[in-house]
Each structure stands twice: as C-alpha cells, then as structure tokens.
Design a protein around this motif. Structure first.
Motif, PDB file in Angstrom:
ATOM      1  N   GLY A   1       0.833  -1.192   0.000  1.00 27.76           N
ATOM      2  CA  GLY A   1       0.000   0.000   0.000  1.00 27.76           C
ATOM      3  C   GLY A   1       0.864   1.237   0.000  1.00 27.76           C
ATOM      4  N   SER A   2       0.765   2.048   1.056  1.00 29.26           N
ATOM      5  CA  SER A   2       1.446   3.343   1.049  1.00 29.26           C
ATOM      6  C   SER A   2       2.875   3.320   1.583  1.00 29.26           C
ATOM      7  CB  SER A   2       0.625   4.358   1.861  1.00 29.26           C
ATOM      8  OG  SER A   2       0.559   3.969   3.227  1.00 29.26           O
ATOM      9  N   SER A   3       3.316   2.239   2.238  1.00 26.89           N
ATOM     10  CA  SER A   3       4.678   2.230   2.768  1.00 26.89           C
ATOM     11  C   SER A   3       5.664   1.783   1.692  1.00 26.89           C
ATOM     12  CB  SER A   3       4.784   1.309   3.987  1.00 26.89           C
ATOM     13  OG  SER A   3       4.564  -0.033   3.624  1.00 26.89           O
ATOM     14  N   LEU A   4       6.889   2.264   1.792  1.00 26.53           N
ATOM     15  CA  LEU A   4       7.905   1.947   0.789  1.00 26.53           C
ATOM     16  C   LEU A   4       8.295   0.472   0.844  1.00 26.53           C
ATOM     17  CD1 LEU A   4      10.176   5.095   1.213  1.00 26.53           C
ATOM     18  CD2 LEU A   4       8.831   4.509  -0.823  1.00 26.53           C
TER      19      LEU A   4
ATOM     20  N   HIS B   1       6.180   5.629  -3.626  1.00 24.58           N
ATOM     21  CA  HIS B   1       6.129   7.068  -3.891  1.00 24.58           C
ATOM     22  C   HIS B   1       5.664   7.336  -5.320  1.00 24.58           C
ATOM     23  CE1 HIS B   1      10.027   5.791  -5.355  1.00 24.58           C
ATOM     24  NE2 HIS B   1      10.194   6.946  -5.995  1.00 24.58           N
ATOM     25  N   GLU B   2       5.972   6.411  -6.238  1.00 20.24           N
ATOM     26  CA  GLU B   2       5.526   6.569  -7.612  1.00 20.24           C
ATOM     27  C   GLU B   2       4.031   6.271  -7.742  1.00 20.24           C
ATOM     28  OE1 GLU B   2       9.504   5.302 -10.033  1.00 20.24           O
ATOM     29  OE2 GLU B   2       8.607   3.846  -8.664  1.00 20.24           O
ATOM     30  N   LEU B   3       3.539   5.350  -6.932  1.00 21.21           N
ATOM     31  CA  LEU B   3       2.110   5.055  -6.922  1.00 21.21           C
ATOM     32  C   LEU B   3       1.324   6.266  -6.413  1.00 21.21           C
ATOM     33  CD1 LEU B   3       0.003   2.824  -7.439  1.00 21.21           C
ATOM     34  CD2 LEU B   3       0.287   2.136  -5.057  1.00 21.21           C
TER      35      LEU B   3
ATOM     36  N   ALA C   1      -3.589  10.038   3.680  1.00 21.96           N
ATOM     37  CA  ALA C   1      -3.271   8.742   4.277  1.00 21.96           C
ATOM     38  C   ALA C   1      -3.166   8.887   5.786  1.00 21.96           C
ATOM     39  CB  ALA C   1      -1.962   8.195   3.716  1.00 21.96           C
ATOM     40  N   GLY C   2      -3.722   7.933   6.492  1.00 20.09           N
ATOM     41  CA  GLY C   2      -3.625   7.912   7.947  1.00 20.09           C
ATOM     42  C   GLY C   2      -2.958   6.628   8.406  1.00 20.09           C
TER      43      GLY C   2
ATOM     44  N   TRP D   1       5.176   7.820   5.382  1.00 20.50           N
ATOM     45  CA  TRP D   1       5.509   9.253   5.376  1.00 20.50           C
ATOM     46  C   TRP D   1       6.628   9.543   4.376  1.00 20.50           C
ATOM     47  CZ3 TRP D   1       3.947  13.901   6.214  1.00 20.50           C
ATOM     48  CH2 TRP D   1       4.876  14.951   6.289  1.00 20.50           C
ATOM     49  N   LEU D   2       7.630   8.684   4.356  1.00 14.70           N
ATOM     50  CA  LEU D   2       8.732   8.871   3.413  1.00 14.70           C
ATOM     51  C   LEU D   2       8.244   8.756   1.967  1.00 14.70           C
ATOM     52  CD1 LEU D   2      11.503   6.819   5.247  1.00 14.70           C
ATOM     53  CD2 LEU D   2      11.423   9.305   4.964  1.00 14.70           C
TER      54      LEU D   2
END
Length: 285
Positions: free
Chosen positions: A200-203, A244-246, A257-258, A272-273
């Motif tokens: 998902g949102s984490s690298l 980050h590209e997504l 995002a939470g 966050w990164l």
C-alpha cells in the motif's frame, strides 16, 4: 509497471454494463437520506455476473452531493443498509449530516473472495468466460479496485452525485485496494487510505516491518504472482517501482493517508517517506 509487477492486469469496462435500482427509499435514516440499492451487472459468453452497490444520498443539500465510496473487505454488517447494525467503519449518519453521500461495495463478500484458492467470484468468472483469460493477471486487490470503477460508472448516470467530487476510501487491505484504484482511475478526486502498510502506502524497498516476502506468503492472492518474485532483501532492491511513484500517480488529485504511529508492522514512517518522495509529482520540491 504497477499493473505488470504488483497488482496485475485487469479487463476493460464490460460492453454491456448495466445498472438496476432495486430499492429507493427517500425516508432512510429518519428521513435525512435517500437509500438506493443498485445491482451492477454484465455478461460474458452469455453468462451473467452482478454485485450490489449501496448508496445513501443526503436529502438536505445544495445541488449535487459529493460521495465517498468505501471498498469494504470486512463483514457486510459494517455497511448494513437498514442501519440496524451501525458501525463506525462506515459512518453514514455523520457523513449525511455534513452533506456527503456515502456508498459501499462489500468486495470480499460480493465481488471476489478474500481467499487464496477461490473457486467463485469475479476473477473465476472471467477465467471461465473471457475470450483470452491468460491476458488477465489481476489479483484480488485489482478485482476489488475494478468493482470500484464500475460504481463510478454508475455515479456518472446518477443525477444526485457530484462527479467532480468522488472519493475512494479504504482501510488495511481495503486501503491497499483504494490506493491502486485512485492511482489507476482518474475519476476519483480524492484517494483516502488508512493503515495500508506493505503493498500500500509504505515503501516496499525500505524492507521494514511487513515485507514483500511476508505479505506474498501470507496473502499470495492479493498480488500478481510476479510480485512474490521480489521477496527477500536482494530481490526487493530490484523492484522497478515503489510506493512514492504510486502516490505520484494520484497527483495532482487529492491524497490523504492515515497511519497508527505504533503500528510498526505497517511501517508508518515508510508511508511518510513515500509521501515526501511523491511531492515533486505535485509540483512541490
């Protein structure tokens, strides 16, 4: 690259996609909203497939209503249209009071099962009836995201919905789905995800908390098989894309995002990164 390496390639919009409103109750939520229950359907090879969409629209509003669409991977009681069972997971009453419409699809129950060897559901239907099923590498999350796009197809013909303000929302595995949906369908004005973690949102290449190896071992059906080949630190470094590209693909549309600070398994710092690295796509250095 995200389609080929991570989520899989999904089919296009069905040519005979149809919508049927099976219930319209203008006195829902003590008269504050109109409940619409819609059946979304299409066919392949003469065989039908359908799934329901639940929609509440505020009765007191100025003009068309912005809408939040939840891709619900939890039990159907979380989006109970009778509201006899009220869950904060889908706070319809709060949203309606503020002038927003709320919609939901029970993706695990009605679209594609959250199971590694599912014998029913959307993808199995396509395997059986699509002319070239081998071209479809989509996994469960991509199938759920696909259903969200079909809900947006319905919104486009509903005169009560503000098409300029459609938000896709999700939590955990539903948030992974919502992020991919928001990146791949530009009709969403806002992508709002919570607790997405790995996939998902984490690298991914940060390799912290849950890893590609871990998530593809425990939930192989969520991603295309190609994604599992990047498990392990050395192989993860060769992944040709990262989150980050997504997030950058969502830009310049809205993104929120939470994360839970102490949920190290989901790597909130990695999320966050990823957001920080995506800022140039928004024109922010």
């Amino acid at each position: 690259l995200f389609a080929s390496e991570v989520y899989g390639v999904a089919p296009p919009k069905p040519a005979d996609l149809a919508f049927r409103v099976v219930e319209s109750n203008p006195k829902a939520l003590d008269g504050r909203a109109t409940l619409k229950r819609i059946v979304i359907s299409f066919s392949l090879g003469g065989e039908p497939f359908s799934f329901p969409l639940t929609l509440f629209v505020p009765n007191r509003r100025a003009g068309k209503a912005p809408v939040f669409l939840l891709l619900n991977h939890r039990g159907v009681d979380n989006t109970d249209p009778t509201r006899k069972t009220r869950s904060d997971f889908w706070p319809v009453e709060y949203a309606i009071a503020r002038g927003y419409a709320m919609a939901a699809i029970n993706v695990a129950a009605d679209v594609d099962p959250d199971a590694r060897n599912a014998t029913t559901g959307l993808r199995q239907f396509y395997r059986a009836h699509y002319p070239k099923p081998e071209t479809l590498t989509w996994a469960t999350l991509a199938a759920w995201a696909w259903s969200g796009s079909r809900a947006v197809d319905y919104f486009e013909i509903d005169p009560d919905i503000d098409l300029a303000h459609i938000a896709i929302i999700g939590h955990s595995r539903g948030a992974k789905t919502a992020l991919w949906a928001g990146a791949s369908d530009t009709r969403y004005a806002l992508t709002c995800v919570n607790g997405t973690g790995e996939g998902g949102s984490s690298l991914a290449r940060r390799n912290f908390g849950e890893t590609i190896a871990g998530i593809t071992t425990n939930y192989p059906h969520w991603f295309t098989p190609k994604y599992a080949t990047y498990g392990g630190k050395a192989k993860t470094d060769t992944l040709p894309v990262d989150t980050h590209e997504l997030i950058g693909l969502v830009a310049p549309r809205g993104y929120h995002a939470g994360e839970q600070t102490l949920d190290v398994h989901a790597d909130p710092r990695g999320s966050w990164l990823a957001l920080s690295l995506a800022l140039p796509a928004c024109g922010i250095e």
